[in-house]
Design a protein around this motif. Structure first.
Motif, PDB file in Angstrom:
ATOM      1  N   ALA A 245       0.702  -1.260   0.196  1.00 32.69           N
ATOM      2  CA  ALA A 245       0.048  -0.056   0.196  1.00 32.69           C
ATOM      3  C   ALA A 245       0.943   1.408  -0.040  1.00 32.69           C
ATOM      4  N   LYS A 246       0.116   2.338  -0.097  1.00 29.79           N
ATOM      5  CA  LYS A 246       0.798   3.550  -0.367  1.00 29.79           C
ATOM      6  C   LYS A 246       0.088   4.798   0.264  1.00 29.79           C
ATOM      7  N   LEU A 247       0.851   5.729   0.916  1.00 32.24           N
ATOM      8  CA  LEU A 247      -0.151   6.840   1.225  1.00 32.24           C
ATOM      9  C   LEU A 247      -0.767   7.675  -0.027  1.00 32.24           C
ATOM     10  N   TYR A 248      -2.023   8.168   0.123  1.00 31.07           N
ATOM     11  CA  TYR A 248      -2.763   8.679  -1.019  1.00 31.07           C
ATOM     12  C   TYR A 248      -3.172  10.067  -0.613  1.00 31.07           C
ATOM     13  N   ASP A 249      -2.755  10.851  -1.531  1.00 34.76           N
ATOM     14  CA  ASP A 249      -3.217  12.410  -1.114  1.00 34.76           C
ATOM     15  C   ASP A 249      -3.851  13.043  -2.405  1.00 34.76           C
ATOM     16  N   ASP A 250      -5.173  13.065  -2.662  1.00 34.57           N
ATOM     17  CA  ASP A 250      -5.663  13.645  -3.954  1.00 34.57           C
ATOM     18  C   ASP A 250      -6.206  14.958  -3.764  1.00 34.57           C
ATOM     19  N   LYS A 251      -6.061  15.755  -2.770  1.00 35.33           N
ATOM     20  CA  LYS A 251      -6.210  17.162  -2.381  1.00 35.33           C
ATOM     21  C   LYS A 251      -7.900  17.294  -2.236  1.00 35.33           C
ATOM     22  N   GLU A 252      -8.534  16.047  -2.060  1.00 34.19           N
ATOM     23  CA  GLU A 252     -10.057  16.419  -2.068  1.00 34.19           C
ATOM     24  C   GLU A 252     -10.471  16.715  -0.792  1.00 34.19           C
ATOM     25  N   ASN A 253     -11.600  17.492  -0.887  1.00 28.80           N
ATOM     26  CA  ASN A 253     -12.253  17.803   0.611  1.00 28.80           C
ATOM     27  C   ASN A 253     -13.549  16.763   0.560  1.00 28.80           C
ATOM     28  N   TYR A 254     -13.690  16.118   1.580  1.00 29.79           N
ATOM     29  CA  TYR A 254     -14.806  14.757   1.535  1.00 29.79           C
ATOM     30  C   TYR A 254     -15.410  14.660   2.810  1.00 29.79           C
ATOM     31  N   CYS A 255     -16.317  13.850   2.813  1.00 27.66           N
ATOM     32  CA  CYS A 255     -17.033  13.400   4.152  1.00 27.66           C
ATOM     33  C   CYS A 255     -16.978  11.875   3.954  1.00 27.66           C
ATOM     34  N   ALA A 256     -16.865  10.945   4.688  1.00 29.56           N
ATOM     35  CA  ALA A 256     -16.736   9.640   4.414  1.00 29.56           C
ATOM     36  C   ALA A 256     -16.544   8.881   5.649  1.00 29.56           C
ATOM     37  N   MET A 257     -17.232   7.695   5.774  1.00 32.10           N
ATOM     38  CA  MET A 257     -16.787   6.707   6.778  1.00 32.10           C
ATOM     39  C   MET A 257     -15.202   5.937   6.641  1.00 32.10           C
ATOM     40  N   PRO A 258     -14.730   5.615   7.730  1.00 32.36           N
ATOM     41  CA  PRO A 258     -13.567   5.013   7.550  1.00 32.36           C
ATOM     42  C   PRO A 258     -13.845   3.581   7.015  1.00 32.36           C
ATOM     43  N   GLY A 259     -12.993   3.082   6.025  1.00 27.60           N
ATOM     44  CA  GLY A 259     -13.186   1.780   5.356  1.00 27.60           C
ATOM     45  C   GLY A 259     -13.887   1.928   3.886  1.00 27.60           C
ATOM     46  N   GLN A 260     -14.366   3.195   3.863  1.00 25.12           N
ATOM     47  CA  GLN A 260     -15.103   3.187   2.700  1.00 25.12           C
ATOM     48  C   GLN A 260     -14.072   3.512   1.370  1.00 25.12           C
ATOM     49  N   ILE A 261     -14.657   2.584   0.408  1.00 26.59           N
ATOM     50  CA  ILE A 261     -13.660   2.836  -0.924  1.00 26.59           C
ATOM     51  C   ILE A 261     -14.055   3.966  -1.729  1.00 26.59           C
ATOM     52  N   SER A 262     -13.073   4.760  -2.040  1.00 27.44           N
ATOM     53  CA  SER A 262     -13.335   5.905  -2.968  1.00 27.44           C
ATOM     54  C   SER A 262     -12.823   5.810  -4.338  1.00 27.44           C
ATOM     55  N   LEU A 263     -12.160   4.765  -4.530  1.00 25.19           N
ATOM     56  CA  LEU A 263     -11.837   4.892  -5.921  1.00 25.19           C
ATOM     57  C   LEU A 263     -11.058   3.602  -6.298  1.00 25.19           C
TER      58      LEU A 263
END
Length: 304
Positions: A245-263
């Motif tokens: 795995a890798k750290l991922y930062d797409d600069k997106e502002n978001y609301c989500a629950m931990p564990g949710q798949i975003s992409l």
């Protein structure tokens, strides 16, 4: 030349036996104990090596009387499963040297490189030290090696590094003691305020809690992988072991629950954590390594 005895397990010990033998030091004996599940060499491998080299083999506890009879000047040890007492240590003129993956006296005990990754230490250390009777991972340190710890370093990388680093550090130490029996670098005091006991990590300790930060979860993944069980979670009630795995930062502002798949795309699967996101690039599913997008398709449910 010094007569070298061996008490240990793992391929690190096997490689050390080979290097010490090739360097011309006579081998007094080889002793081992039952192998752990993740070891790639076992008791039979050590017995066959002893037979090939024509030296005594012990697959059980070895006593001070036997050590004295075998006339070992020094003993090298890796992953011996028990704390050694004074009677045995005092029967060896130059003592029993142990290879330990830890910055002594801070990291003593079990799974020290795993804990060092989780604790985000700058380096993972290897120490060759002279054992102290009745004590755990302390005493005079005679050789040290270290490897830089960063987000790309996995526990498997440390073990692969140790395959050469441990035998070479042992050989260096044996040569130095041949010239100066009192040689040492420093003393690792078991009573030091920095001394810390590390306890074994179990399979369940690799369970991922997605409410933790992406940085914490990545450290867990790196510390739990091969040759160990791995960091794991569940998707659609099926276990998934996350191997890369890798750290991922797409600069997106978001609301989500931990564990949710975003992409989900050709790079892997991006998961929301308690803080920031994590890009999963490799998983193990049903015993096989796979690209995560081949398993996680369609509706983007949460990982648990």
């Amino acid at each position: 030349m010094l007569r070298v005895g061996f008490m240990g397990r793992t391929s690190f010990m096997m490689n050390t036996i080979q290097l010490i033998h090739e360097s011309g030091f006579p081998i007094a004996f080889i002793a081992t104990a039952p192998a752990a599940q993740e070891y790639i060499v076992n008791e039979q491998d050590f017995q066959e090596t002893a037979g090939r080299l024509g030296v005594p083999f012990y697959g059980k506890e070895i006593g001070s009387g036997e050590i004295s009879r075998l006339s070992a000047d020094i003993i090298l040890s890796v992953n011996w499963p028990r704390i050694i007492g004074d009677e045995l240590i005092s029967s060896v003129p130059l003592g029993i040297l142990n290879a330990h993956f830890g910055d002594l006296p801070k990291y003593r005990g079990n799974a020290c490189p795993n804990w060092a990754i989780i604790n985000d230490e700058d380096y993972i250390n290897l120490s060759i030290h002279r054992m102290m009777a009745g004590e755990l991972d302390c005493g005079y340190v005679l050789a040290e090696r270290k490897i830089k710890n960063d987000d790309s370093l996995y526990i498997k990388d440390i073990y692969e590094w140790g395959e050469e680093a441990i035998p070479e550090a042992f050989l260096e130490t044996v040569k130095l003691l041949s010239e100066n029996s009192k040689f040492h670098i420093r003393y690792a005091d078991p009573q030091s305020k920095d001394a810390m006991r590390c306890y074994p990590r179990n399979i369940e300790d690799g369970r991922i809690n997605w409410t933790h930060s992406s940085t914490e979860i990545l450290r867990l993944i790196r510390a739990s992988g091969e040759p160990f069980y791995g960091a794991f979670c569940h998707y659609n009630d099926e276990e998934i072991i996350i191997t890369r795995a890798k750290l991922y930062d797409d600069k997106e502002n978001y609301c989500a629950m931990p564990g949710q798949i975003s992409l989900v795309d050709e790079r892997g699967v991006v998961v929301i954590t308690g803080k920031d996101k994590l890009l999963i690039t490799e998983i193990k599913h049903n015993g096989e390594k796979k690209h995560p997008s081949s398993v996680i398709r369609g509706i983007r449910k949460r990982l648990t």
